[in-house]
Motif scaffolding. Structure first.
Motif, PDB file in Angstrom:
ATOM      1  N   UNK A   1      25.834  47.353  56.622  1.00  0.00           N
ATOM      2  CA  UNK A   1      24.926  46.530  57.411  1.00  0.00           C
ATOM      3  C   UNK A   1      23.466  46.726  57.050  1.00  0.00           C
ATOM      4  N   UNK A   2      22.646  45.919  57.659  1.00  0.00           N
ATOM      5  CA  UNK A   2      21.200  45.975  57.401  1.00  0.00           C
ATOM      6  C   UNK A   2      20.484  46.907  58.367  1.00  0.00           C
ATOM      7  N   UNK A   3      21.150  47.315  59.441  1.00  0.00           N
ATOM      8  CA  UNK A   3      20.534  48.185  60.441  1.00  0.00           C
ATOM      9  C   UNK A   3      21.145  49.578  60.328  1.00  0.00           C
ATOM     10  N   UNK A   4      20.317  50.556  60.010  1.00  0.00           N
ATOM     11  CA  UNK A   4      20.807  51.927  59.805  1.00  0.00           C
ATOM     12  C   UNK A   4      20.285  52.836  60.923  1.00  0.00           C
ATOM     13  N   UNK A   5      20.909  52.746  62.079  1.00  0.00           N
ATOM     14  CA  UNK A   5      20.568  53.596  63.219  1.00  0.00           C
ATOM     15  C   UNK A   5      21.640  54.680  63.325  1.00  0.00           C
ATOM     16  N   UNK A   6      21.349  55.860  62.785  1.00  0.00           N
ATOM     17  CA  UNK A   6      22.360  56.920  62.723  1.00  0.00           C
ATOM     18  C   UNK A   6      22.849  57.322  64.105  1.00  0.00           C
ATOM     19  N   UNK A   7      21.930  57.408  65.070  1.00  0.00           N
ATOM     20  CA  UNK A   7      22.331  57.814  66.422  1.00  0.00           C
ATOM     21  C   UNK A   7      23.352  56.841  66.995  1.00  0.00           C
ATOM     22  N   UNK A   8      23.106  55.558  66.805  1.00  0.00           N
ATOM     23  CA  UNK A   8      24.028  54.550  67.327  1.00  0.00           C
ATOM     24  C   UNK A   8      25.360  54.585  66.580  1.00  0.00           C
ATOM     25  N   UNK A   9      25.297  54.679  65.265  1.00  0.00           N
ATOM     26  CA  UNK A   9      26.527  54.692  64.467  1.00  0.00           C
ATOM     27  C   UNK A   9      27.434  55.845  64.896  1.00  0.00           C
ATOM     28  N   UNK A  10      26.862  57.034  65.045  1.00  0.00           N
ATOM     29  CA  UNK A  10      27.667  58.205  65.377  1.00  0.00           C
ATOM     30  C   UNK A  10      28.125  58.180  66.836  1.00  0.00           C
ATOM     31  N   UNK A  11      27.286  57.650  67.712  1.00  0.00           N
ATOM     32  CA  UNK A  11      27.694  57.546  69.119  1.00  0.00           C
ATOM     33  C   UNK A  11      28.874  56.590  69.267  1.00  0.00           C
ATOM     34  N   UNK A  12      28.821  55.462  68.567  1.00  0.00           N
ATOM     35  CA  UNK A  12      29.926  54.511  68.635  1.00  0.00           C
ATOM     36  C   UNK A  12      31.183  55.075  67.966  1.00  0.00           C
ATOM     37  N   UNK A  13      30.998  55.878  66.928  1.00  0.00           N
ATOM     38  CA  UNK A  13      32.144  56.550  66.313  1.00  0.00           C
ATOM     39  C   UNK A  13      32.798  57.499  67.313  1.00  0.00           C
ATOM     40  N   UNK A  14      31.964  58.197  68.095  1.00  0.00           N
ATOM     41  CA  UNK A  14      32.484  59.090  69.137  1.00  0.00           C
ATOM     42  C   UNK A  14      33.252  58.300  70.188  1.00  0.00           C
ATOM     43  N   UNK A  15      32.729  57.134  70.545  1.00  0.00           N
ATOM     44  CA  UNK A  15      33.401  56.294  71.545  1.00  0.00           C
ATOM     45  C   UNK A  15      34.773  55.848  71.041  1.00  0.00           C
ATOM     46  N   UNK A  16      34.846  55.474  69.767  1.00  0.00           N
ATOM     47  CA  UNK A  16      36.119  55.064  69.174  1.00  0.00           C
ATOM     48  C   UNK A  16      37.137  56.197  69.239  1.00  0.00           C
ATOM     49  N   UNK A  17      36.703  57.410  68.883  1.00  0.00           N
ATOM     50  CA  UNK A  17      37.631  58.538  68.881  1.00  0.00           C
ATOM     51  C   UNK A  17      38.018  58.941  70.302  1.00  0.00           C
ATOM     52  N   UNK A  18      37.109  58.769  71.245  1.00  0.00           N
ATOM     53  CA  UNK A  18      37.456  59.027  72.652  1.00  0.00           C
ATOM     54  C   UNK A  18      38.549  58.081  73.120  1.00  0.00           C
ATOM     55  N   UNK A  19      38.417  56.824  72.747  1.00  0.00           N
ATOM     56  CA  UNK A  19      39.440  55.844  73.104  1.00  0.00           C
ATOM     57  C   UNK A  19      40.788  56.238  72.492  1.00  0.00           C
ATOM     58  N   UNK A  20      40.766  56.611  71.227  1.00  0.00           N
ATOM     59  CA  UNK A  20      42.005  57.027  70.557  1.00  0.00           C
ATOM     60  C   UNK A  20      42.613  58.262  71.229  1.00  0.00           C
ATOM     61  N   UNK A  21      41.781  59.244  71.520  1.00  0.00           N
ATOM     62  CA  UNK A  21      42.267  60.476  72.142  1.00  0.00           C
ATOM     63  C   UNK A  21      42.864  60.205  73.513  1.00  0.00           C
ATOM     64  N   UNK A  22      42.241  59.310  74.268  1.00  0.00           N
ATOM     65  CA  UNK A  22      42.768  58.944  75.593  1.00  0.00           C
ATOM     66  C   UNK A  22      44.169  58.354  75.474  1.00  0.00           C
ATOM     67  N   UNK A  23      44.373  57.486  74.494  1.00  0.00           N
ATOM     68  CA  UNK A  23      45.695  56.873  74.340  1.00  0.00           C
ATOM     69  C   UNK A  23      46.740  57.916  73.946  1.00  0.00           C
TER      70      UNK A  23
END
Length: 328
Positions: free
Chosen positions: A62-84
């Motif tokens: 992408x054109x937007x490189x916000x590391x904090x957002x990228x990693x936070x959303x990655x954490x959210x994805x893994x939280x969802x997976x772990x919950x399942x």
């Protein structure tokens, strides 16, 4: 915090995934220490973190490189997976995952339910804080609906010997492939990629997820307990009939159906007989062939992605070949 050894050849991604795990732990604010400890131990249990890895990699296009957002959303994805996973183990009465006691086995079903529920809430909290539009939240909620539909579809077919290959593919499309698709799509979309690119990312993730689940199901017929972290033919004993068995049922229902009628009471000798029939009818080979098709589709689509100065496309190809047991 130690990651799976598969990430050692990818130091930049390894560093990002370490930060992702830290975000997950730092997002826990629970007064009940049993629930908090259950979640922490699940986070540290040695998962491969494939879904956040794909999310992070697709974000690089992408054109937007916000590391904090990228990693936070990655954490959210893994939280969802772990919950399942936590909730799956409750439903399946599973005592082992990744060769370790499950949350329900160690802390009981009540704590496990609350741990999974909390992770769902934490996932949406992070998404709400970092997603740039309602589109990502809509994608996430729709994916959760598809994941649940896949799990319910599988549950509805427990011990049902008339389940079809199409039924199976529909179920794994929801319960496994959907989260891979979401990971890739969210990574692309939230980094400023076009809708068309985000859609292509989703399709790649879907094919990876389909191949990944089929290969995981093949292990139930081809590996020992230590290799997969659960007893061999455990799925069959629980009435979960995956692709190798479904192909065998198509070829030899007369021999298989009486054995499957034993359900949880299936003896070791009867389980071995099931395994022999699957081998004789080449159920594993046919399942492997379909997994290879999904793998090839994913790899061909990745090859068509734009070149990236940091070699992201090459990393995607290498990781996808690695997890799907590809040699070429």
């Amino acid at each position: 915090m130690t990651l799976h050894s598969m990430w050692e050849p990818f130091p930049t991604l390894q560093n990002d995934l370490t930060k992702t795990l830290a975000i997950m732990e730092n997002s826990l604010h629970i007064k009940n220490k049993d629930v908090e400890q259950a979640i922490i131990e699940m986070i540290r249990a040695g998962g491969k973190l494939l879904r956040p890895a794909y999310q992070i990699l697709f974000a690089q296009f992408g054109t937007e490189k916000d590391e904090n957002k990228i990693l936070a959303l990655a954490a959210a994805i893994e939280m969802l997976h772990t919950a399942t996973l936590i909730h799956d183990d409750i439903v399946d009465d599973s005592d082992l995952r990744r060769n370790l006691p499950t949350v329900r086995a160690r802390f009981g079903n009540a704590t496990a339910v609350y741990a999974g529920d909390y992770l769902f809430v934490a996932c949406f909290r992070i998404m709400a804080d970092y997603a740039t539009s309602m589109k990502s939240l809509q994608m996430n909620s729709r994916s959760m609906e598809k994941i649940l539909a896949g799990e319910l579809g599988q549950m509805d077919k427990h011990y049902y010997t008339e389940v079809t290959v199409d039924d199976y593919l529909e179920n794994i499309s929801g319960k496994t492939a959907e989260l891979f698709a979401l990971s890739c799509a969210i990574g692309a979309f939230e980094s400023g990629s076009t809708k068309m690119f985000s859609k292509k990312a989703s399709e790649i993730g879907h094919n990876i997820g389909m191949a990944f689940q089929i290969l995981d199901d093949i292990l139930d017929y081809s590996q020992d307990r230590d290799a997969i972290g659960k007893p061999v033919l455990e799925d069959v004993r629980q009435g979960i009939y995956s692709l190798p068995l479904l192909y065998a049922l198509e070829q030899n229902p007369t021999a298989l159906k009486p054995l499957l009628a034993k359900k949880e009471q299936m003896t070791p000798d009867e389980a071995l007989a099931v395994l022999h029939i699957v081998e004789e009818t080449k159920g594993v080979e046919r399942a492997q062939k379909l997994a290879t098709k999904y793998t090839d589709d994913a790899l061909k689509a990745i090859q068509k992605l734009p070149n990236h100065p940091d070699g992201v496309k090459e990393t995607l190809l290498e990781i996808t070949k690695l997890i799907l047991h590809r040699e070429n």
